[in-house]
Write a protein that holds these residues in place. Structure first.
Motif, short mmCIF file in Angstrom:
data_model
loop_
_atom_site.label_atom_id
_atom_site.label_comp_id
_atom_site.label_asym_id
_atom_site.label_seq_id
_atom_site.Cartn_x
_atom_site.Cartn_y
_atom_site.Cartn_z
N ILE A 1 20.17 54.09 8.80
CA ILE A 1 19.80 53.75 7.69
C ILE A 1 20.81 54.19 6.31
N ASP A 2 21.61 55.85 6.40
CA ASP A 2 22.78 55.92 5.66
C ASP A 2 23.99 54.70 5.82
N LEU A 3 24.30 55.20 7.16
CA LEU A 3 25.04 54.90 8.01
C LEU A 3 25.57 53.22 7.43
N VAL A 4 24.30 52.69 7.38
CA VAL A 4 24.45 51.10 7.02
C VAL A 4 24.85 51.49 5.56
N LEU A 5 24.56 51.68 4.78
CA LEU A 5 24.19 51.64 3.36
C LEU A 5 24.92 52.24 2.51
N THR A 6 26.02 53.10 3.33
CA THR A 6 27.11 53.32 2.70
C THR A 6 28.01 52.50 3.29
N THR A 7 28.54 52.02 4.33
CA THR A 7 29.14 50.89 5.29
C THR A 7 28.94 49.58 4.63
N SER A 8 28.11 49.23 4.21
CA SER A 8 27.90 48.20 3.61
C SER A 8 28.29 47.65 2.13
N THR A 9 28.90 48.80 1.59
CA THR A 9 29.39 49.04 0.61
C THR A 9 30.81 50.09 -0.05
N MET A 10 30.70 50.70 0.88
CA MET A 10 31.68 51.62 0.34
C MET A 10 33.39 50.50 0.76
N PRO A 11 33.93 50.20 2.19
CA PRO A 11 34.74 49.62 1.92
C PRO A 11 35.42 48.89 1.20
N LYS A 12 34.27 47.80 0.63
CA LYS A 12 34.79 46.29 -0.75
C LYS A 12 34.95 47.61 -2.16
N LEU A 13 34.48 48.55 -2.10
CA LEU A 13 34.05 49.18 -3.33
C LEU A 13 35.83 50.09 -3.81
N LEU A 14 36.49 50.64 -2.24
CA LEU A 14 37.61 50.89 -1.78
C LEU A 14 38.51 50.18 -2.34
N SER A 15 38.38 49.12 -1.51
CA SER A 15 39.65 48.30 -1.64
C SER A 15 39.49 47.72 -3.40
N ILE A 16 38.41 47.34 -3.79
CA ILE A 16 38.07 46.81 -5.30
C ILE A 16 39.07 47.92 -5.75
N PHE A 17 39.36 49.43 -5.24
CA PHE A 17 39.60 50.62 -6.69
C PHE A 17 40.65 50.58 -6.69
N TRP A 18 41.08 50.63 -5.22
CA TRP A 18 43.10 50.97 -4.94
C TRP A 18 44.16 49.63 -4.77
N PHE A 19 42.85 48.41 -4.23
CA PHE A 19 43.78 47.21 -4.61
C PHE A 19 43.26 46.20 -5.19
N HIS A 20 42.37 46.82 -6.06
CA HIS A 20 41.89 45.25 -6.97
C HIS A 20 41.60 44.04 -5.76
N SER A 21 41.55 44.21 -5.43
CA SER A 21 40.73 43.28 -4.06
C SER A 21 38.84 43.33 -4.46
N HIS A 22 38.83 42.73 -5.92
CA HIS A 22 37.58 41.96 -6.84
C HIS A 22 36.97 40.59 -6.24
N GLU A 23 37.45 39.90 -5.06
CA GLU A 23 36.98 38.57 -5.46
C GLU A 23 35.72 38.57 -3.51
N ILE A 24 34.19 38.51 -4.21
CA ILE A 24 33.66 38.17 -3.15
C ILE A 24 33.15 36.84 -2.37
N ASN A 25 32.84 36.38 -1.66
CA ASN A 25 32.29 35.67 -1.27
C ASN A 25 30.66 35.43 -1.91
N PHE A 26 30.60 33.98 -2.00
CA PHE A 26 29.00 34.11 -2.24
C PHE A 26 28.05 34.14 -1.26
N GLU A 27 28.29 33.97 0.42
CA GLU A 27 27.69 34.61 1.25
C GLU A 27 28.10 35.91 1.73
N GLY A 28 29.29 36.55 1.32
CA GLY A 28 29.03 37.91 1.40
C GLY A 28 27.76 39.39 0.22
#
Length: 332
Positions: A85-112
């Motif tokens: 469960i901990d793996l699911v929780l972190t993996t569902s958020t951290m990759p996107k969060l890091l892409s926001i912080f490092w690459f300014h990838s702020h957009e996420i589609n509605f379904e995602g």
């Protein structure tokens, strides 16, 4: 070892498709941590380190339990559920969060966004359920040792794990339908690092009271009932432990239960702070609320393997033996 059911995926997909003609945005913009945009690049480094430690630690626990037949016991099955469960929780958020912080990838589609919200909230509820089953496991082991193996059989352990995950899925699927059915006619900017339920609902126009009432009611009932049952379990455990005649037995019981209590406090405290301050703590700076919400999905998954896995003799010895086989010096 029980695994999470996947029956929710068709339901979630149907939920999103059924409202495809609704006035929903094609995408949202995640701001990250409002007020700390200038330093988010540097904040990402400790976040990435903690995420790496969480993935490594929980994967190690899962492999250790899978490889050692002596660990194929209810206590360690519950621990493996917690790690998954901990793996699911972190993996569902951290990759996107890091892409926001490092690459300014702020957009996420509605379904995602809806899918991310589903995984975060459903598996948070599942983790609460697993922590409750672990308290029940400790109660049986200490207070009813003669009946432990008869009650917690393999099928019973699997059913408890499936119930914990199934409860989270059953509760959050209606919430996903409710979010998908809303109309979003204003700015599509989420003042958060991930798609948290109320942060998304705040962008909707129209009546959002059903979402607010459902979210608050679910959180209060789930956390309230689980925490009360955990407290009752440990009150009975404490009474039993204090009655033990052997000092060594008391110390061993306190150590085992102490690890579990630390994990429980680590999970519930920041989670409740994040949930209630997001709704009524407007006097608290936004960057502090969002930072705590981010750490809530990162710090417990990082520390759980250390608190539980490394404090368990069998897992610790197995990890040390693997390190020696790799030629890495280690200290016992």
């Amino acid at each position: 070892m029980p695994t999470a059911p996947v029956s929710f995926l068709p339901a979630l997909q149907q939920c999103l498709m059924s409202y495809s003609n609704h006035s929903s945005p094609l995408s949202f913009i995640l701001t990250g941590i409002p007020g700390l945009e200038d330093v988010q690049f540097w904040i990402a480094f400790p976040f990435c380190t903690m995420y790496f430690m969480a993935v490594l630690g929980n994967t190690t626990v899962l492999l250790a339990i899978w490889m050692d037949p002596s660990l194929h016991l209810p206590m360690f099955y519950f621990l493996s559920m917690l790690a998954a469960i901990d793996l699911v929780l972190t993996t569902s958020t951290m990759p996107k969060l890091l892409s926001i912080f490092w690459f300014h990838s702020h957009e996420i589609n509605f379904e995602g966004c809806v899918a991310q919200m589903f995984f975060i909230h459903s598996f948070s509820i599942a983790e609460s359920g697993v922590l409750l089953t672990m308290a029940f496991d400790r109660y049986l082991a200490i207070c009813k040792p003669l009946h432990y193996s008869a009650i917690l059989t393999g099928p019973t352990t699997a059913k408890l794990g499936l119930v914990a995950v199934g409860r989270g899925t059953a509760i959050i699927i209606p919430l996903s339908f409710m979010v998908a059915s809303l109309s979003y006619c204003g700015p599509h900017v989420i003042d958060h690092s991930y798609c948290e339920h109320m942060s998304v609902v705040k962008l909707a126009c129209g009546d959002t009271r059903p979402n607010c009432i459902y979210g608050i009611t679910v959180a209060t009932i789930v956390v309230g009932s689980d925490s009360v049952l955990i407290v009752v379990s440990y009150r009975l455990i404490l009474r039993e432990v204090l009655g033990l005649s052997s000092r060594e037995a008391r110390l061993k019981s306190f150590c085992t239960c102490g690890s579990h209590i630390a994990v429980i406090l680590l999970f519930y405290t920041p989670g409740l702070f994040s949930f209630y301050t997001d709704r009524w703590g407007q006097s608290i700076p936004a960057h502090l609320r969002i930072l705590v919400a981010d750490l809530y999905l990162l710090v417990p998954p990082m520390l759980d393997p250390l608190i539980y896995g490394m404090s368990t003799k069998q897992i610790r010895e197995l990890v040390l033996s693997l390190l020696r086989q790799k030629g890495i010096p280690s200290r016992s």
